[in-house]
Design an enzyme around this catalytic site. Structure first.
Site, mmCIF file in Angstrom:
data_model
loop_
_atom_site.group_PDB
_atom_site.id
_atom_site.type_symbol
_atom_site.label_atom_id
_atom_site.label_comp_id
_atom_site.label_asym_id
_atom_site.label_seq_id
_atom_site.Cartn_x
_atom_site.Cartn_y
_atom_site.Cartn_z
ATOM 1 N N GLY A 1 30.744 50.529 35.650
ATOM 2 C CA GLY A 1 29.633 50.499 34.704
ATOM 3 C C GLY A 1 28.426 49.765 35.263
ATOM 4 N N VAL B 1 30.732 34.310 35.889
ATOM 5 C CA VAL B 1 30.054 34.006 34.630
ATOM 6 C C VAL B 1 31.055 33.385 33.664
ATOM 7 C CG1 VAL B 1 28.922 35.048 32.629
ATOM 8 C CG2 VAL B 1 28.290 35.749 34.944
ATOM 9 N N GLU C 1 51.872 56.802 38.743
ATOM 10 C CA GLU C 1 51.386 56.922 40.126
ATOM 11 C C GLU C 1 52.111 55.953 41.061
ATOM 12 O OE1 GLU C 1 47.031 58.823 39.028
ATOM 13 O OE2 GLU C 1 47.074 56.741 39.641
ATOM 14 N N ASP D 1 34.966 49.003 30.003
ATOM 15 C CA ASP D 1 36.257 48.590 29.431
ATOM 16 C C ASP D 1 36.151 47.419 28.461
ATOM 17 O OD1 ASP D 1 37.464 50.488 30.948
ATOM 18 O OD2 ASP D 1 38.685 49.121 32.147
HETATM 19 C C1 LIG Z 1 45.124 50.688 38.745
HETATM 20 C C2 LIG Z 1 44.058 51.393 37.930
HETATM 21 C C3 LIG Z 1 43.935 52.773 38.015
HETATM 22 C C4 LIG Z 1 42.951 53.444 37.282
HETATM 23 N N1 LIG Z 1 42.859 54.794 37.396
HETATM 24 C C5 LIG Z 1 41.862 55.430 36.737
HETATM 25 C C6 LIG Z 1 41.673 56.831 36.899
HETATM 26 O O1 LIG Z 1 42.431 57.488 37.633
HETATM 27 N N2 LIG Z 1 40.648 57.426 36.246
HETATM 28 C C7 LIG Z 1 39.798 56.715 35.436
HETATM 29 O O2 LIG Z 1 38.854 57.275 34.887
HETATM 30 N N3 LIG Z 1 39.954 55.396 35.251
HETATM 31 C C8 LIG Z 1 40.957 54.739 35.886
HETATM 32 N N4 LIG Z 1 41.122 53.402 35.711
HETATM 33 C C9 LIG Z 1 40.253 52.693 34.746
HETATM 34 C C10 LIG Z 1 38.902 52.405 35.356
HETATM 35 O O3 LIG Z 1 39.040 51.842 36.632
HETATM 36 C C11 LIG Z 1 38.147 51.494 34.419
HETATM 37 O O4 LIG Z 1 38.006 52.142 33.181
HETATM 38 C C12 LIG Z 1 36.773 51.130 34.970
HETATM 39 O O5 LIG Z 1 36.897 50.392 36.154
HETATM 40 C C13 LIG Z 1 35.954 50.348 33.950
HETATM 41 O O6 LIG Z 1 34.722 50.033 34.523
HETATM 42 P P1 LIG Z 1 33.993 48.670 34.138
HETATM 43 O O7 LIG Z 1 32.665 48.723 34.806
HETATM 44 O O8 LIG Z 1 34.051 48.462 32.671
HETATM 45 O O9 LIG Z 1 34.903 47.529 34.760
HETATM 46 P P2 LIG Z 1 35.370 47.299 36.257
HETATM 47 O O10 LIG Z 1 35.185 48.507 37.081
HETATM 48 O O11 LIG Z 1 36.727 46.712 36.149
HETATM 49 O O12 LIG Z 1 34.363 46.196 36.786
HETATM 50 C C14 LIG Z 1 34.312 44.908 36.242
HETATM 51 C C15 LIG Z 1 33.605 44.011 37.242
HETATM 52 O O13 LIG Z 1 33.242 42.816 36.601
HETATM 53 C C16 LIG Z 1 33.515 41.732 37.459
HETATM 54 N N5 LIG Z 1 33.741 40.566 36.594
HETATM 55 C C17 LIG Z 1 34.666 40.446 35.626
HETATM 56 N N6 LIG Z 1 34.552 39.252 35.031
HETATM 57 C C18 LIG Z 1 33.534 38.607 35.629
HETATM 58 C C19 LIG Z 1 32.932 37.331 35.446
HETATM 59 N N7 LIG Z 1 33.380 36.465 34.508
HETATM 60 N N8 LIG Z 1 31.896 36.990 36.228
HETATM 61 C C20 LIG Z 1 31.448 37.832 37.175
HETATM 62 N N9 LIG Z 1 31.989 39.059 37.404
HETATM 63 C C21 LIG Z 1 33.008 39.437 36.630
HETATM 64 C C22 LIG Z 1 34.746 42.163 38.223
HETATM 65 O O14 LIG Z 1 34.862 41.449 39.447
HETATM 66 C C23 LIG Z 1 34.475 43.647 38.432
HETATM 67 O O15 LIG Z 1 33.776 43.897 39.624
HETATM 68 C C24 LIG Z 1 42.086 52.703 36.441
HETATM 69 C C25 LIG Z 1 42.197 51.311 36.357
HETATM 70 C C26 LIG Z 1 43.176 50.667 37.112
HETATM 71 C C27 LIG Z 1 43.287 49.164 37.028
#
Ligand SMILES: Cc1cc2nc3c(=O)[nH]c(=O)nc-3n(C[C@H](O)[C@H](O)[C@H](O)COP(=O)(O)OP(=O)(O)OC[C@H]3O[C@@H](n4cnc5c(N)ncnc54)[C@H](O)[C@@H]3O)c2cc1C
Length: 423
Positions: free
Chosen positions: A16, A80, A176, A305
């Site tokens: 995101g 953060v 998987e 998420d």
């Molecule tokens: C093992 C696994 C397999 C998956 N497979 C799939 C799939 O096949 N298809 C699919 O669509 N989705 C899949 N997902 C789900 C998908 O990866 C997530 O829905 C997606 O990553 C969400 O994006 P996001 O930007 O919300 O969070 P994320 O991509 O998790 O990014 C969050 C970021 O915030 C940072 N962060 C968190 N807290 C802090 C803080 N306090 N301070 C600074 N930085 C912080 C983290 O370091 C990270 O870089 C999978 C997830 C996992 C764990």
């Protein structure tokens, strides 16, 4: 007097946050992306790092590199810990500087999720999950070490426990992981040991639900279940995990001795809701409005998420596509506000479909009315996953690695790299 350029602070460089940063490339704003790790991880392929197919560097890219050409954007490595929304500051620990206050004009929270042990946090120590590169590397070390120890173990019961792998949770990650371990023991590891037969490993997938891959159509769940059975995975459904400890897991009323229990069940959102002190859903995700902002804070967006938004009466799933589409929406929304254009219509998620891979040559695909399982779905899975890797160098690298693994059954990264304390 020169006009101050607004600062958009994005917390989280996952799917995101990175999409939001990129969408602000040409906006008349400065962007600061803060993440506690220095890289963006392609989480859908973490299981391939955990099972030695790919190296960590093949599924992750440094955030500074990804945004190097975006002149209005800088990156900060920091964790953060809170938000002061009244004065528009976030609180960050960066290196040994704790409690730094960083001012923002707009704030985008994209801090993702971590594991949820459904109130049993004591399981965490014995059943690690898979969320970060560190988790994947540590699981790889653990799985490979279990085979090494089994090779020298004289006691048959202990040897069996070392060669028993339990996955708790039969969603995509559990399926998987289980199928990847099953393929690994039957191909790559097959001839590597002299005293043990890796093919005799027990791979057990447990879930309380009636079927694996519960978010897919029933026919696809059944296809996945049959494929898992073909691969030798012992699928135990409608069974609750009562306990997990150093000796294994208690599933239903049976104790399964195992030195490797992997938690592939629940996820819990980041504490963004606590930082904001705002309305959250039952899981703790921040309830956001249709324009992805927080109630009473049009300058704060929460996405991916860690956010909760209903569409057509159902909550949006925690998948990469939702996070990416929301990130792009936020970028466009801020851009329009900065350039005096009319606001965007409410956010709408466009569901392109779901995929899950079940070992070699087999995946399930559900997109609209299309339901597919087998080799063709697996090809689509491979193409789509390659396409979404963050850099073209990773796409090449993963492509050639996959071809090599496919043809030779050899895995690229079968190394045990333990962190040792200095003596
Ligand atoms: C093992 C696994 C397999 C998956 N497979 C799939 C799939 O096949 N298809 C699919 O669509 N989705 C899949 N997902 C789900 C998908 O990866 C997530 O829905 C997606 O990553 C969400 O994006 P996001 O930007 O919300 O969070 P994320 O991509 O998790 O990014 C969050 C970021 O915030 C940072 N962060 C968190 N807290 C802090 C803080 N306090 N301070 C600074 N930085 C912080 C983290 O370091 C990270 O870089 C999978 C997830 C996992 C764990």
């Amino acid at each position: 007097m020169t006009k101050k350029i607004p600062l958009v602070v994005i917390v989280g460089g996952g799917f995101g946050g990175l999409a939001a940063a990129k969408a602000l490339r040409r906006a008349p704003v400065n962007v600061l992306l803060i993440d506690r790790s220095n890289h963006h991880v392609f989480q859908p392929l973490l299981y391939q790092v955990a099972t030695s197919v790919l190296a960590p560097g093949q599924i992750a890219s440094p955030l500074r590199g990804l945004l190097a050409d975006q002149e209005n954007t800088s990156v900060m490595l920091g964790n953060v810990t809170g938000i002061d929304s009244a004065t528009r500051h976030i609180i960050v620990d960066a290196g040994d500087r704790e409690g730094l206050r960083v001012a923002y004009d707009y704030l985008v929270l994209a801090t993702g999720a971590s594991h949820s042990y459904f109130g049993h946090n004591e399981f965490a120590h014995f059943a690690p999950g898979l969320k970060s590169l560190a988790d994947a590397e540590s699981l790889r070390n653990h799985i490979l070490t279990a085979f090494e120890e089994a090779e020298t173990e004289e006691n048959p019961e202990r040897r069996k426990a070392l060669m028993t792998f339990v996955m708790v949770g039969a969603g995509p990650t559990g399926v998987e992981m289980a199928s990847a371990i099953a393929v690994m023991v039957r191909t790559t590891l097959r001839k590597n040991f002299r005293r043990i037969d890796p093919k005799s490993a027990d791979i057990i997938l447990v879930d309380m639900a009636k079927r694996p891959l519960g978010t897919f159509a029933e026919s696809l769940s059944e296809a996945a279940r049959l494929r898992l059975l073909e691969l030798g995975v012992d699928v135990r459904l409608e069974k609750a995990v009562q306990m997990i400890d150093a000796e294994g897991a208690v599933v239903g009323d049976e104790r399964i001795p195992s030195k490797t229990v992997i938690w592939t069940a629940g996820v819990a959102p980041s504490p963004a809701g606590k930082w904001l002190g705002c309305d959250v859903d039952r899981a703790g995700r921040v309830r956001i409005r249709q324009d992805l902002t927080v109630q009473n804070h049009p300058e704060i967006f929460v996405i991916g998420d860690t956010a909760s938004l209903d569409q057509d009466g159902r909550p949006l799933p925690g998948v990469a596509q939702v996070a990416m589409q929301q990130g792009r929406y936020v970028g466009k929304s801020v851009f329009r506000q900065m350039t005096g254009k009319s606001p965007l219509p409410p956010f709408r998620y466009f569901d392109k479909g779901n995929l899950a891979v079940v070992g070699k040559n087999f995946a399930v695909l559900q997109s609209g009315r299309v339901r597919m399982s087998g080799f063709l779905a697996w090809l689509v899975w491979a193409l789509i996953h390659m396409q979404f890797l963050a850099e073209s160098s990773l796409r090449f690298s993963v492509f050639f690695q996959w071809i090599w693994t496919y043809l030779s059954a050899q895995r690229g990264d079968r190394l045990i790299i333990e962190q040792r304390e200095n003596t």
